[in-house]
Design an enzyme around this catalytic site. Structure first.
Site, PDB file in Angstrom:
ATOM      1  N   GLU A   1      22.266 -17.150 -66.441  1.00  0.00           N
ATOM      2  CA  GLU A   1      23.555 -17.201 -66.576  1.00  0.00           C
ATOM      3  C   GLU A   1      24.159 -18.505 -67.372  1.00  0.00           C
ATOM      4  O   GLU A   1      23.456 -19.632 -67.215  1.00  0.00           O
ATOM      5  CB  GLU A   1      24.361 -17.628 -65.189  1.00  0.00           C
TER       6      GLU A   1
ATOM      7  N   ASP B   1      25.775 -12.964 -68.365  1.00  0.00           N
ATOM      8  CA  ASP B   1      25.078 -12.661 -67.145  1.00  0.00           C
ATOM      9  C   ASP B   1      23.814 -11.782 -67.142  1.00  0.00           C
ATOM     10  O   ASP B   1      24.086 -10.351 -67.455  1.00  0.00           O
ATOM     11  CB  ASP B   1      25.893 -12.423 -65.923  1.00  0.00           C
TER      12      ASP B   1
END
Length: 465
Positions: A112, A17
């Site tokens: 992500e 992330d």
């Protein structure tokens, strides 16, 4: 402890992330903003925050907050609109770096992704080995993006890997060893479990369930009775860290569309418009289910004589707003003569991007649509003094490249700097200065595949990952 057959025996699922992604890209490209609070989103009174830098978060600014509230909490922050070309470019570099590690990568959004380490070249899959790989990967991400940081979580399932990536932000690395998954999950609030939204959380709260440990105490029968068969059974497994979902290497959808062929030709313009609205709503539902938005709205119309025509328009920013999509579709339909009858009608959205509602980046007072498939029209409009927005990349014949700090009343204020120049000077220019224009970013190193000739016909169905 007995290991479940529904999760892996080794920590081979990685979740990456990128930290405060949009704001981090802005700070990277705007040296004067490094180390200072930055808020990316709608910049007007009706705007919404998409991402706040960690400096802005220290003042309580967060995603989905109104821009007005963010300004009250952090009045000295830089409030910028989104630059999706820059975000897509950085995202593409990261995804290439992930595929250097493993051929099985599942992007969730621009910032992500999951990576399946079972397909990676590792001497073994021990905690030490995957930790070393993750450290190398984070360094590689920083290298290919010009300094962006990423937080990484690794575990035996998607659930554990994703939760682990949030435990040491920003720029963190957490590996959950096999057998310790439940120990990690138990103290957490139940909303960390996928599928526990506000409504489910409230029903669980009424049943005395606040943490994952509370949830673990309920039997499957109790959860099924409370939430239904599918949802209850799923949460019962998730509470025990049992998540069998694989990392799926899926082809990215290029467009989302709906079309219908009718048994009889429709001639009533009000009916045709209503059908178009219904199709727009279906497209919106698919976009939101897949957490996507799109820049280009298209319609396809097959007339009474079997001739087929298409029209498209490019929005000022990515949208998943059904009202916007329907309004543009109707506007495009008005360009066509349908008085003799319509036998097929379709609506599609292409130019897909990470899911960001339009009101995060556009305000009501701004023109929502540029009715020209060629984005050059928008750039031409900007060069004539229209369309300037905070954060926008520009260039000037004399002063070089920079970005818009603010605009209004016939004046545009520009800070002339780039990622490599260091902080630059600020100049106020006439908004219609012929030497000032929007800066067009060069095409990406690995351009996407050519789009289909007809984005409505060639649309891919979008499903949950």
């Amino acid at each position: 402890m007995r290991r479940s057959l529904t999760v892996r025996a080794e920590p081979t699922i990685l979740h990456l992330d990128l930290d405060a992604f949009y704001a981090a890209v802005e700070q990277r490209d705007k040296p004067s903003l490094r180390g200072k609070p930055v808020v990316v989103g709608g910049t007007g009174g009706r705007g919404v925050v998409a991402t706040a830098s960690y400096e802005a978060r220290a003042f309580g600014v967060g995603s989905a907050m109104s821009t007005a509230e963010a300004r009250r909490r952090c009045p000295n922050a830089a409030f910028l609109g989104g630059r999706f070309d820059a975000y897509r470019e950085a995202s593409a570099a990261v995804m290439r770096a992930l595929r250097e590690v493993s051929p099985v990568v599942e992007p969730l959004s621009l910032d992500e992704a999951y990576v399946d380490l079972e397909a990676a070249d590792l001497p073994d899959r021990s905690v030490a080995s995957v930790s070393a790989l993750a450290r190398t990967l984070r360094a590689r991400v920083a290298e290919v993006t010009g300094g962006l940081t990423a937080s990484v979580g690794i575990g035996t399932s998607k659930l554990v890997a994703k939760i682990a990536s949030d435990l040491d932000k920003p720029d963190g690395l957490v590996v959950v060893p096999p057998g310790l998954e439940r120990d990690v999950l138990r103290p957490m609030q139940v909303v960390v479990i996928p599928g526990v939204g506000p409504a489910t959380a409230e029903r669980l709260r009424r049943a005395g369930v606040h943490t994952v440990e509370d949830l673990e105490q309920l039997s499957e029968e109790e959860l099924v009775s409370l939430l239904g068969r599918a949802h209850g059974s799923g949460l019962h497994a998730m509470a025990r860290a049992e998540d069998p979902r694989p990392v799926e290497h899926t082809r990215e959808a290029k467009s989302v569309s709906v079309e219908d062929t009718y048994d009889t030709d429709h001639v009533d313009p009000r009916l045709i418009s209503a059908l178009l609205d219904r199709q727009s709503a279906k497209v919106t539902e698919r976009l939101r289910k897949a957490r996507l938005s799109g820049r280009t709205v298209s319609i396809k119309v097959r007339l009474h004589d079997f001739s087929t025509v298409s029209r498209s328009a490019t929005l000022a920013g990515p949208s998943d707003d059904g009202r916007v999509i329907a309004r543009v579709a109707r506007q495009l339909l008005r360009e066509l003569d349908t008085s003799a009858g319509v036998r097929l009608l379709g609506v599609g959205v292409s130019g897909l991007a990470d899911w960001i509602q339009e009101d995060l980046f556009a305000d009501e007072e701004q023109p929502p649509v540029v009715v020209d498939p060629d984005t050059q029209a928008a750039l031409d409009a900007a060069s004539r003094g229209r369309g300037w927005w905070p954060g926008m990349d520009v260039e000037h014949d004399e002063h070089g490249r920079g970005w818009v700090w603010g605009a209004g009343r016939g004046v545009v204020t520009v800070r002339f700097e780039t990622a490599t120049t260091g902080p630059g000077r600020v100049l106020s220019l006439k908004a219609d200065d012929p030497a000032l224009r929007a800066h067009v970013r060069p095409p990406p190193e690995d351009p996407p595949e050519d789009p289909p000739e007809d984005p409505v016909d060639a649309a891919a169905d979008v499903t949950d990952g």
